[in-house]
Design a protein around this motif. Sequence first.
Motif, PDB file in Angstrom:
ATOM      1  N   SER A   1       4.959   6.633 -22.932  1.00 30.04           N
ATOM      2  CA  SER A   1       6.160   5.826 -23.169  1.00 30.04           C
ATOM      3  C   SER A   1       7.369   6.648 -22.745  1.00 30.04           C
ATOM      4  CB  SER A   1       6.264   5.521 -24.660  1.00 30.04           C
ATOM      5  OG  SER A   1       6.376   6.754 -25.355  1.00 30.04           O
ATOM      6  N   ARG A   2       8.545   6.040 -22.814  1.00 29.34           N
ATOM      7  CA  ARG A   2       9.753   6.829 -22.525  1.00 29.34           C
ATOM      8  C   ARG A   2       9.830   8.031 -23.453  1.00 29.34           C
ATOM      9  NH1 ARG A   2      14.292   2.769 -20.346  1.00 29.34           N
ATOM     10  NH2 ARG A   2      13.101   2.520 -18.466  1.00 29.34           N
TER      11      ARG A   2
ATOM     12  N   LEU B   1       7.115  10.630 -22.444  1.00 30.71           N
ATOM     13  CA  LEU B   1       7.444  11.306 -21.183  1.00 30.71           C
ATOM     14  C   LEU B   1       8.613  12.266 -21.381  1.00 30.71           C
ATOM     15  CD1 LEU B   1       7.187   8.394 -18.579  1.00 30.71           C
ATOM     16  CD2 LEU B   1       5.473  10.129 -19.133  1.00 30.71           C
ATOM     17  N   SER B   2       9.412  12.020 -22.403  1.00 33.83           N
ATOM     18  CA  SER B   2      10.592  12.842 -22.643  1.00 33.83           C
ATOM     19  C   SER B   2      10.248  14.142 -23.372  1.00 33.83           C
ATOM     20  CB  SER B   2      11.597  12.032 -23.470  1.00 33.83           C
ATOM     21  OG  SER B   2      12.755  12.771 -23.701  1.00 33.83           O
TER      22      SER B   2
ATOM     23  N   PRO C   1       6.911  17.197 -21.616  1.00 35.93           N
ATOM     24  CA  PRO C   1       7.155  18.392 -20.790  1.00 35.93           C
ATOM     25  C   PRO C   1       7.664  19.569 -21.623  1.00 35.93           C
ATOM     26  CG  PRO C   1       8.132  16.445 -19.769  1.00 35.93           C
ATOM     27  CD  PRO C   1       7.713  16.046 -21.154  1.00 35.93           C
TER      28      PRO C   1
ATOM     29  N   LEU D   1       0.777  20.418 -17.750  1.00 35.46           N
ATOM     30  CA  LEU D   1       1.085  19.034 -18.122  1.00 35.46           C
ATOM     31  C   LEU D   1       0.470  18.092 -17.098  1.00 35.46           C
ATOM     32  CD1 LEU D   1       2.844  16.904 -19.749  1.00 35.46           C
ATOM     33  CD2 LEU D   1       4.595  17.293 -17.997  1.00 35.46           C
ATOM     34  N   LEU D   2      -0.302  17.141 -17.586  1.00 39.78           N
ATOM     35  CA  LEU D   2      -0.764  16.040 -16.736  1.00 39.78           C
ATOM     36  C   LEU D   2       0.055  14.837 -17.177  1.00 39.78           C
ATOM     37  CD1 LEU D   2      -4.611  16.734 -16.908  1.00 39.78           C
ATOM     38  CD2 LEU D   2      -3.091  17.161 -14.965  1.00 39.78           C
ATOM     39  N   GLU D   3       0.842  14.306 -16.254  1.00 46.47           N
ATOM     40  CA  GLU D   3       1.869  13.342 -16.637  1.00 46.47           C
ATOM     41  C   GLU D   3       1.499  11.915 -16.280  1.00 46.47           C
ATOM     42  OE1 GLU D   3       5.470  13.964 -14.481  1.00 46.47           O
ATOM     43  OE2 GLU D   3       6.663  12.661 -15.755  1.00 46.47           O
ATOM     44  N   ASP D   4       1.626  11.045 -17.273  1.00 51.60           N
ATOM     45  CA  ASP D   4       1.523   9.606 -17.035  1.00 51.60           C
ATOM     46  C   ASP D   4       0.199   9.240 -16.353  1.00 51.60           C
ATOM     47  OD1 ASP D   4       2.798   7.258 -17.569  1.00 51.60           O
ATOM     48  OD2 ASP D   4       3.974   7.210 -15.726  1.00 51.60           O
TER      49      ASP D   4
ATOM     50  N   ARG E   1      -3.462   9.855 -11.502  1.00 54.05           N
ATOM     51  CA  ARG E   1      -2.122   9.365 -11.780  1.00 54.05           C
ATOM     52  C   ARG E   1      -1.564   8.742 -10.514  1.00 54.05           C
ATOM     53  NH1 ARG E   1       2.210  12.277 -10.386  1.00 54.05           N
ATOM     54  NH2 ARG E   1       3.327  11.442 -12.174  1.00 54.05           N
ATOM     55  N   LEU E   2      -0.501   7.984 -10.670  1.00 56.70           N
ATOM     56  CA  LEU E   2       0.064   7.291  -9.528  1.00 56.70           C
ATOM     57  C   LEU E   2       1.271   8.051  -9.012  1.00 56.70           C
ATOM     58  CD1 LEU E   2      -0.076   3.704 -11.034  1.00 56.70           C
ATOM     59  CD2 LEU E   2      -1.810   4.933  -9.728  1.00 56.70           C
ATOM     60  N   SER E   3       1.478   7.978  -7.716  1.00 62.01           N
ATOM     61  CA  SER E   3       2.654   8.619  -7.152  1.00 62.01           C
ATOM     62  C   SER E   3       3.166   7.784  -5.991  1.00 62.01           C
ATOM     63  CB  SER E   3       2.328  10.053  -6.709  1.00 62.01           C
ATOM     64  OG  SER E   3       1.372  10.026  -5.680  1.00 62.01           O
TER      65      SER E   3
ATOM     66  N   ALA F   1       3.957   4.403  -7.109  1.00 62.89           N
ATOM     67  CA  ALA F   1       2.696   3.812  -7.556  1.00 62.89           C
ATOM     68  C   ALA F   1       1.825   3.289  -6.419  1.00 62.89           C
ATOM     69  CB  ALA F   1       2.939   2.720  -8.600  1.00 62.89           C
TER      70      ALA F   1
ATOM     71  N   THR G   1       6.927   0.516 -17.119  1.00 65.75           N
ATOM     72  CA  THR G   1       5.671   0.266 -16.434  1.00 65.75           C
ATOM     73  C   THR G   1       4.797  -0.544 -17.368  1.00 65.75           C
ATOM     74  OG1 THR G   1       5.831   2.379 -15.356  1.00 65.75           O
ATOM     75  CG2 THR G   1       3.677   1.345 -15.375  1.00 65.75           C
TER      76      THR G   1
END
Lengths: 321, 256
Positions: free
Chosen positions: A94-95, A98-99, A102, A112-115, A130-132, A135, A256
Amino acid sequence: MILIVIEHADGAPRKSAYELVSLARELASEGTSIAALVVGDDPDAVAQELANYVPRVVVVRDPQLAPPRAETMTRAVEHAARELGAELVLVSGSRAGLSYSPRVAMRLGAPLLEDVTSLTRDGEAIVATRLSYLARVTETVAAHGTPVVVSVKAGAAPVAEGAEGAGSVEPLEVTFEADDVRVGVAARRAVTRGRVALEDADVVVSGGRGFGSAERFEELVVGLAEALGAGVGSTRAVVDAGWRPYGEQIGQTGKTVAPRLYLALAVSGAVQHLSGMNRSKVIVAVNKDPDAPIFRVTDYGIVGDVLEVVPAIREAVAGEG
Amino acid sequence: MKIVTILKQVPDAEARVRSKDGTLDLSGATFVIDGMDEYGVEEALRIREGGADAEIVALAFGPKRTAEAIRTALAMGVDRAVHVLGDEPLDALATARVLAPLVRDEGADLVFVGGKQADWDSAALGPALAEALGWPHSDWTTSLTLGDGALEVIHDVDDGSETLTLPLPAVVTTQQGLNEPRYPTLPNIMKAKRKTLDTRALDEVAAAAGVSATSTTELRSAVIESRARRNVMIEGDAASAAAELVRRLRDEAKVL
Ligand SMILES: Cc1cc2nc3c(=O)[nH]c(=O)nc-3n(C[C@H](O)[C@H](O)[C@H](O)COP(=O)(O)OP(=O)(O)OC[C@H]3O[C@@H](n4cnc5c(N)ncnc54)[C@H](O)[C@@H]3O)c2cc1C
Ligand SMILES: Nc1ncnc2c1ncn2[C@@H]1O[C@H](COP(=O)(O)O)[C@@H](O)[C@H]1O
């Protein structure tokens, strides 16, 4: 042991909490235990609910945790991860997650593996997808070491079933330093109260600039969403026009979502918008332009005027009873 | 005061991204300053135009071509820039570790970071940098007011928005809505050519600060993978198309 950090609202865990439970269960190899961290000024109901899902619930109760801030969450999660000896820390993408994730990773000296959209073990490594690139690209990223901090995107795992037998609930003391509470929250404005929260919604009805006015958006998009028990989403163009609040924007700089059903109504389908919804299970688009890019990613498309088609969909839904 | 804006160069949003054998092929892409970073540059300029006595420094990590994104920021009005030159990417935490000492050396009061990078879809650099510096941060910031040694910001949260007060120094990550970034004018593009761009090698920066310039995560593959869609177009007038849609959603897709 795997530590999952629970997000909750109005005294109940969010959908993400149940997704983290099933992800943790998949990852827990033999001898690995799972614990849930519940923090807040009044976290008991949430903690009791979680005890139906995991063997151990750790509760941090502190008035300074309401509303939660990035730095208070960082302290609480860091402390719990150390106390419990976590090898994996799973938080919601979530926001909020994600805040602070890190910061938690930096403090623990952890990768850190993010999102992430999936998570598995590969020998000693924790491997995520993960998407980059807005996406469009799926990456496989690996992390080594202990612990690993992971933020998990909504929809990455199924909602868990309850476990047999109740887990234990125990308090955990956390001391907040002056720096943890240096950010003041002067005001909060909720935009989803009374409606289905976008992140938790199984169905999202999303509208674009084609509705022409805030009034029509309200009548047609919000109206259909209410009829379907769905969350309301919008595009940046709609938000920029001031018809809807930022909190409803879907896309690169918005939220998202990955609902079971996403209806894109008078949405052109810009890459920045697609990046926020292209993982939805079924996508429907209504657009008067047959060449609108949105039709490239839809399951069902109708070329037509939303002012006619949307009321018709509402009637058809009502007719179903 | 001193404001640092962190920059990244990314493929243009409309760029065609391809992948082969698990590796991205960006050879056809044009690279631009990340749109999210432009909000930070713009906000810094507005703070100065609002009367603050501010020096604005752009700080970027990336390969040689990153200099073009830096020139864009200089042409927008940034005073000077520091480019940490490294050919291989670093993950967000490693980047934060490398950039934090430079931010500290600058004596910055305020740092802007793009809210979400358009290449890695990552929002981690801002919070990670704030943590490396021991500063507070605000993310998804849509409004900012500079006070005496403090900031008041409005930022998006999951359920709406919040007004926060942060003591300076602080890190602010941007979001659309914060402002409308300006386009560089031709005279300013010319002027930018004479501004200082200090290029330093990653290894030297890391060694001088005594930090590790290695990622703790490892990118194993990158592929373009789109979900297969039914792509059914439903014909007919509004009423019959709507009825057919609802029938298919219920009976065929089983999502209603
Ligand atoms: C850095 C950056 C970040 C961004 N982030 C986001 C983001 O997070 N989310 C986002 O959504 N966008 C984002 N954008 C903007 C994005 O590029 C598009 O501009 C935006 O999504 C367009 O919104 P829209 O589809 O509502 O409007 P438009 O592109 O104007 O499309 C309107 C559509 O409605 C159709 N239409 C009009 N009237 C009717 C009618 N009566 N019946 C049926 N159809 C009709 C038209 O054919 C058209 O396809 C971002 C852009 C940038 C540069
Ligand atoms: N496209 C990307 N998305 C996210 N992280 C990346 C990407 N490319 C590289 N990285 C990170 O940068 C580090 C070094 O990448 P490389 O030198 O390409 O192996 C890896 O450990 C990754 O974590």
